[in-house]
Design a protein around this motif. Structure first.
Motif, PDB file in Angstrom:
ATOM      1  N   THR A 263      -1.961  -5.176  -7.499  1.00 45.77           N
ATOM      2  CA  THR A 263      -1.401  -3.888  -7.104  1.00 45.77           C
ATOM      3  C   THR A 263      -1.405  -2.984  -8.320  1.00 45.77           C
ATOM      4  OG1 THR A 263       0.037  -4.899  -5.439  1.00 45.77           O
ATOM      5  CG2 THR A 263       0.609  -2.682  -6.171  1.00 45.77           C
ATOM      6  N   MET A 264      -1.970  -1.784  -8.180  1.00 50.55           N
ATOM      7  CA  MET A 264      -1.995  -0.822  -9.269  1.00 50.55           C
ATOM      8  C   MET A 264      -1.509   0.519  -8.725  1.00 50.55           C
ATOM      9  SD  MET A 264      -3.371   1.903 -10.967  1.00 50.55           S
ATOM     10  CE  MET A 264      -4.826   2.235  -9.964  1.00 50.55           C
ATOM     11  N   LEU A 265      -0.503   1.100  -9.370  1.00 45.00           N
ATOM     12  CA  LEU A 265       0.039   2.390  -8.962  1.00 45.00           C
ATOM     13  C   LEU A 265      -0.133   3.371 -10.099  1.00 45.00           C
ATOM     14  CD1 LEU A 265       3.286   3.065  -7.017  1.00 45.00           C
ATOM     15  CD2 LEU A 265       2.836   4.362  -9.094  1.00 45.00           C
ATOM     16  N   ILE A 266      -0.638   4.556  -9.793  1.00 41.20           N
ATOM     17  CA  ILE A 266      -0.753   5.619 -10.770  1.00 41.20           C
ATOM     18  C   ILE A 266       0.100   6.790 -10.303  1.00 41.20           C
ATOM     19  CG2 ILE A 266      -2.900   6.451  -9.674  1.00 41.20           C
ATOM     20  CD1 ILE A 266      -3.722   7.450 -12.479  1.00 41.20           C
ATOM     21  N   SER A 267       0.927   7.304 -11.190  1.00 46.65           N
ATOM     22  CA  SER A 267       1.898   8.340 -10.821  1.00 46.65           C
ATOM     23  C   SER A 267       1.785   9.540 -11.753  1.00 46.65           C
ATOM     24  CB  SER A 267       3.315   7.762 -10.879  1.00 46.65           C
ATOM     25  OG  SER A 267       4.274   8.740 -10.532  1.00 46.65           O
ATOM     26  N   SER A 268       1.954  10.709 -11.197  1.00 51.69           N
ATOM     27  CA  SER A 268       1.994  11.959 -11.963  1.00 51.69           C
ATOM     28  C   SER A 268       3.133  12.802 -11.415  1.00 51.69           C
ATOM     29  CB  SER A 268       0.669  12.710 -11.811  1.00 51.69           C
ATOM     30  OG  SER A 268       0.584  13.326 -10.536  1.00 51.69           O
ATOM     31  N   PRO A 269       3.467  13.941 -12.041  1.00 46.11           N
ATOM     32  CA  PRO A 269       4.536  14.791 -11.514  1.00 46.11           C
ATOM     33  C   PRO A 269       4.272  15.308 -10.104  1.00 46.11           C
ATOM     34  CG  PRO A 269       4.053  15.355 -13.793  1.00 46.11           C
ATOM     35  CD  PRO A 269       2.988  14.399 -13.362  1.00 46.11           C
ATOM     36  N   GLU A 270       2.989  15.313  -9.671  1.00 45.17           N
ATOM     37  CA  GLU A 270       2.651  15.875  -8.365  1.00 45.17           C
ATOM     38  C   GLU A 270       2.478  14.843  -7.261  1.00 45.17           C
ATOM     39  OE1 GLU A 270      -0.926  18.068  -9.170  1.00 45.17           O
ATOM     40  OE2 GLU A 270       0.168  19.956  -9.265  1.00 45.17           O
ATOM     41  N   LYS A 271       1.945  13.663  -7.628  1.00 44.66           N
ATOM     42  CA  LYS A 271       1.605  12.697  -6.583  1.00 44.66           C
ATOM     43  C   LYS A 271       1.469  11.314  -7.190  1.00 44.66           C
ATOM     44  CE  LYS A 271      -3.181  14.232  -7.100  1.00 44.66           C
ATOM     45  NZ  LYS A 271      -4.310  14.906  -6.436  1.00 44.66           N
ATOM     46  N   LEU A 272       1.343  10.315  -6.313  1.00 47.33           N
ATOM     47  CA  LEU A 272       1.071   8.962  -6.758  1.00 47.33           C
ATOM     48  C   LEU A 272       0.032   8.339  -5.833  1.00 47.33           C
ATOM     49  CD1 LEU A 272       2.483   6.613  -4.777  1.00 47.33           C
ATOM     50  CD2 LEU A 272       4.552   7.456  -5.852  1.00 47.33           C
ATOM     51  N   ALA A 273      -0.637   7.326  -6.343  1.00 47.32           N
ATOM     52  CA  ALA A 273      -1.609   6.579  -5.545  1.00 47.32           C
ATOM     53  C   ALA A 273      -1.428   5.109  -5.824  1.00 47.32           C
ATOM     54  CB  ALA A 273      -3.031   7.022  -5.878  1.00 47.32           C
ATOM     55  N   VAL A 274      -1.597   4.302  -4.792  1.00 45.23           N
ATOM     56  CA  VAL A 274      -1.462   2.861  -4.912  1.00 45.23           C
ATOM     57  C   VAL A 274      -2.777   2.206  -4.513  1.00 45.23           C
ATOM     58  CG1 VAL A 274      -0.265   0.799  -4.119  1.00 45.23           C
ATOM     59  CG2 VAL A 274       1.002   2.932  -4.393  1.00 45.23           C
ATOM     60  N   VAL A 275      -3.264   1.303  -5.341  1.00 46.61           N
ATOM     61  CA  VAL A 275      -4.408   0.465  -4.993  1.00 46.61           C
ATOM     62  C   VAL A 275      -3.879  -0.956  -4.846  1.00 46.61           C
ATOM     63  CG1 VAL A 275      -6.655  -0.408  -5.710  1.00 46.61           C
ATOM     64  CG2 VAL A 275      -6.003   1.944  -6.275  1.00 46.61           C
ATOM     65  N   LYS A 276      -3.983  -1.506  -3.659  1.00 48.08           N
ATOM     66  CA  LYS A 276      -3.437  -2.839  -3.379  1.00 48.08           C
ATOM     67  C   LYS A 276      -4.539  -3.686  -2.761  1.00 48.08           C
ATOM     68  CE  LYS A 276       0.750  -3.114  -1.848  1.00 48.08           C
ATOM     69  NZ  LYS A 276       1.384  -3.918  -2.925  1.00 48.08           N
ATOM     70  N   LYS A 277      -4.878  -4.776  -3.420  1.00 50.88           N
ATOM     71  CA  LYS A 277      -5.907  -5.670  -2.899  1.00 50.88           C
ATOM     72  C   LYS A 277      -5.325  -6.547  -1.787  1.00 50.88           C
ATOM     73  CE  LYS A 277      -8.450  -6.027  -7.266  1.00 50.88           C
ATOM     74  NZ  LYS A 277      -8.921  -6.945  -8.334  1.00 50.88           N
ATOM     75  N   HIS A 278      -6.124  -6.816  -0.785  1.00 43.76           N
ATOM     76  CA  HIS A 278      -5.711  -7.783   0.228  1.00 43.76           C
ATOM     77  C   HIS A 278      -6.930  -8.554   0.710  1.00 43.76           C
ATOM     78  CE1 HIS A 278      -6.099  -3.946   2.732  1.00 43.76           C
ATOM     79  NE2 HIS A 278      -7.145  -4.658   3.056  1.00 43.76           N
ATOM     80  N   GLU A 279      -6.667  -9.748   1.232  1.00 45.12           N
ATOM     81  CA  GLU A 279      -7.744 -10.612   1.691  1.00 45.12           C
ATOM     82  C   GLU A 279      -8.048 -10.399   3.167  1.00 45.12           C
ATOM     83  OE1 GLU A 279      -5.706 -14.102   0.376  1.00 45.12           O
ATOM     84  OE2 GLU A 279      -7.148 -14.430  -1.237  1.00 45.12           O
ATOM     85  N   VAL A 280      -7.054  -9.947   3.921  1.00 45.12           N
ATOM     86  CA  VAL A 280      -7.218  -9.640   5.338  1.00 45.12           C
ATOM     87  C   VAL A 280      -6.607  -8.271   5.578  1.00 45.12           C
ATOM     88  CG1 VAL A 280      -6.695 -10.332   7.698  1.00 45.12           C
ATOM     89  CG2 VAL A 280      -7.067 -12.082   5.955  1.00 45.12           C
ATOM     90  N   SER A 281      -7.324  -7.415   6.264  1.00 45.94           N
ATOM     91  CA  SER A 281      -6.835  -6.061   6.498  1.00 45.94           C
ATOM     92  C   SER A 281      -5.526  -6.092   7.287  1.00 45.94           C
ATOM     93  CB  SER A 281      -7.872  -5.257   7.277  1.00 45.94           C
ATOM     94  OG  SER A 281      -7.432  -3.934   7.483  1.00 45.94           O
ATOM     95  N   PRO A 282      -4.460  -5.461   6.791  1.00 43.29           N
ATOM     96  CA  PRO A 282      -3.182  -5.482   7.510  1.00 43.29           C
ATOM     97  C   PRO A 282      -3.258  -4.668   8.792  1.00 43.29           C
ATOM     98  CG  PRO A 282      -3.052  -4.019   5.600  1.00 43.29           C
ATOM     99  CD  PRO A 282      -4.368  -4.730   5.508  1.00 43.29           C
ATOM    100  N   PRO A 283      -2.471  -5.021   9.798  1.00 46.81           N
ATOM    101  CA  PRO A 283      -2.451  -4.257  11.050  1.00 46.81           C
ATOM    102  C   PRO A 283      -2.013  -2.822  10.807  1.00 46.81           C
ATOM    103  CG  PRO A 283      -1.308  -6.360  11.285  1.00 46.81           C
ATOM    104  CD  PRO A 283      -1.560  -6.173   9.830  1.00 46.81           C
ATOM    105  N   ILE A 284      -2.527  -1.903  11.602  1.00 45.93           N
ATOM    106  CA  ILE A 284      -2.193  -0.492  11.445  1.00 45.93           C
ATOM    107  C   ILE A 284      -0.694  -0.269  11.587  1.00 45.93           C
ATOM    108  CG2 ILE A 284      -2.708  -0.097  13.892  1.00 45.93           C
ATOM    109  CD1 ILE A 284      -3.033   2.448  10.992  1.00 45.93           C
TER     110      ILE A 284
END
Length: 370
Positions: A263-284
């Motif tokens: 899991t990698m999160l990048i944050s700034s004063p305006e917004k944030l983004a998360v990159v999270k690896k998974h082995e099976v796509s989670p349900p919507i």
């Protein structure tokens, strides 16, 4: 692990319990419109090539279209584990109880990915082992059979005798939530609490679906802008059937993810983004519940096979047929946005009038906003 179903691990669901504290069969309790056992079956089918039910009263479950194996030693979870190991015909089994309300296929897949070199791969929470959400190899059989002969049915008592891999919650960070993933149901009051959690309000969502090249994204851009201009908080989810990256080689965030961060999160004063690896796509539904609690409406692009309500985008020059009418009859279809008149059992909206499409979404989903 890749997206191929596992063939050397059989999913084993234990259905032999008597449900004495519940007073009725726990496996058949309905939650979210489906029996608990059906939720476990669905999660297993995302991971395993073969799933079986083990229990001495398994005939109750034949309607679910899953093979049923009778208990060799009925009366205990250890006996069910023994039957699974002895009869599955694979080097490993993944064992779960039939009363798990939120079985997470990503956690199951991750635990299975650790199986090489071990006889047991078992999660350990602050409350102890989770023996009925774990991987077992056939190397466990001698110890299990000895315990059954001795009348000791406490599964984790044989762990010191075999190669056991304990998986901590730190290792499952970003995948497992102990208060959700490893929950099961024992009493009516527990089930009522779980039912209330399941039925807690979730952000409203609608999925726009279309054949490629129809102009779906262009329409969504305009519909989102229109809803925002009316004061609504809008979330968006894009389904991508292929691999993607949201950052670029050379950037620090890319380097951290490439180095192996799950899991990698990048944050700034305006917004944030998360990159999270998974082995099976989670349900919507899980994506919505986890990430979109602060919006009024969620617009998703794709997710053709989901149970979300849908608007199909149709362009005459792209195709003469519809995805949700004709090729199949999707009962979740609410409307079609088209550039030609169509005779359908649902409203037909003007593809070139995003305001009309936004009006439809607002009327169907947002007029009751609190």
């Amino acid at each position: 692990m890749d997206n191929a179903l596992l063939s050397d691990v059989t999913g084993v669901i234990l259905v032999g319990g008597r449900s004495r504290r519940m007073g009725r069969d726990k496996a058949l309790l309905s939650l979210g419109g489906a029996p608990l056992v059906a939720r476990v079956i669905e999660a297993f089918r995302r991971v395993f090539a073969r799933t079986v039910l083990v229990g001495d009263r398994g005939e109750r479950f034949r309607e679910f279209g899953v093979e049923v194996i009778s208990d060799i030693h009925p009366g205990s979870a250890l006996g069910g584990l023994h039957t699974g190991l002895a009869r599955a015909g694979t080097p490993y089994v993944f064992v779960a109880a039939c009363d798990v309300p939120w079985p997470d296929s990503r956690v199951i897949a991750h635990l299975c990915s650790l199986r090489s070199g071990y006889d047991v791969v078992v999660p350990r929470t602050d409350g102890g082992f989770e023996p009925l959400f774990a991987v077992y190899g056939t190397g466990c059989l001698p110890a299990v059979e000895r315990m059954l002969r001795q009348g000791n049915c406490r599964i984790y008592d044989f762990y010191p005798e075999v190669r056991t891999r304990q998986v901590t919650m730190a290792e499952l960070a970003g995948l497992a939530a102990p208060e959700r993933t490893f929950v099961n149901v024992n009493t009516p009051s527990e089930f009522e609490h779980i039912r209330q959690r399941e039925e807690a309000p979730m952000a409203k969502a609608i999925s726009f679906v279309a054949k490629s090249g129809t102009g779906k994204t262009t329409l969504l851009e305009k519909v989102i802008a229109e809803l925002k201009s009316r004061g609504y908080r809008v979330g968006a989810i894009k389904h991508d059937a292929h691999r993607f990256d949201i950052d670029h080689p050379g950037k620090d965030s890319y380097r951290l993810t490439a180095a192996g961060a799950d899991t990698m999160l990048i944050s700034s004063p305006e917004k944030l983004a998360v990159v999270k690896k998974h082995e099976v796509s989670p349900p919507i539904e899980e994506l919505i519940a986890t990430y979109f609690g602060d919006v009024d409406i969620i617009i998703t692009e794709g997710f053709k096979k989901s149970g979300l309500p849908k608007i199909e985008v149709h362009r005459r020059e792209r195709s003469t047929t519809l995805l949700c009418r004709g090729e199949q009859h999707d009962p979740t279809l609410l409307a079609v946005a088209s550039d030609e008149p169509l005779e359908l059992d649902v409203p037909v909206l003007d593809l070139n009038d995003p305001k009309q499409v936004a009006d439809f979404v607002e009327e169907r989903f947002l007029t009751q906003r609190s």
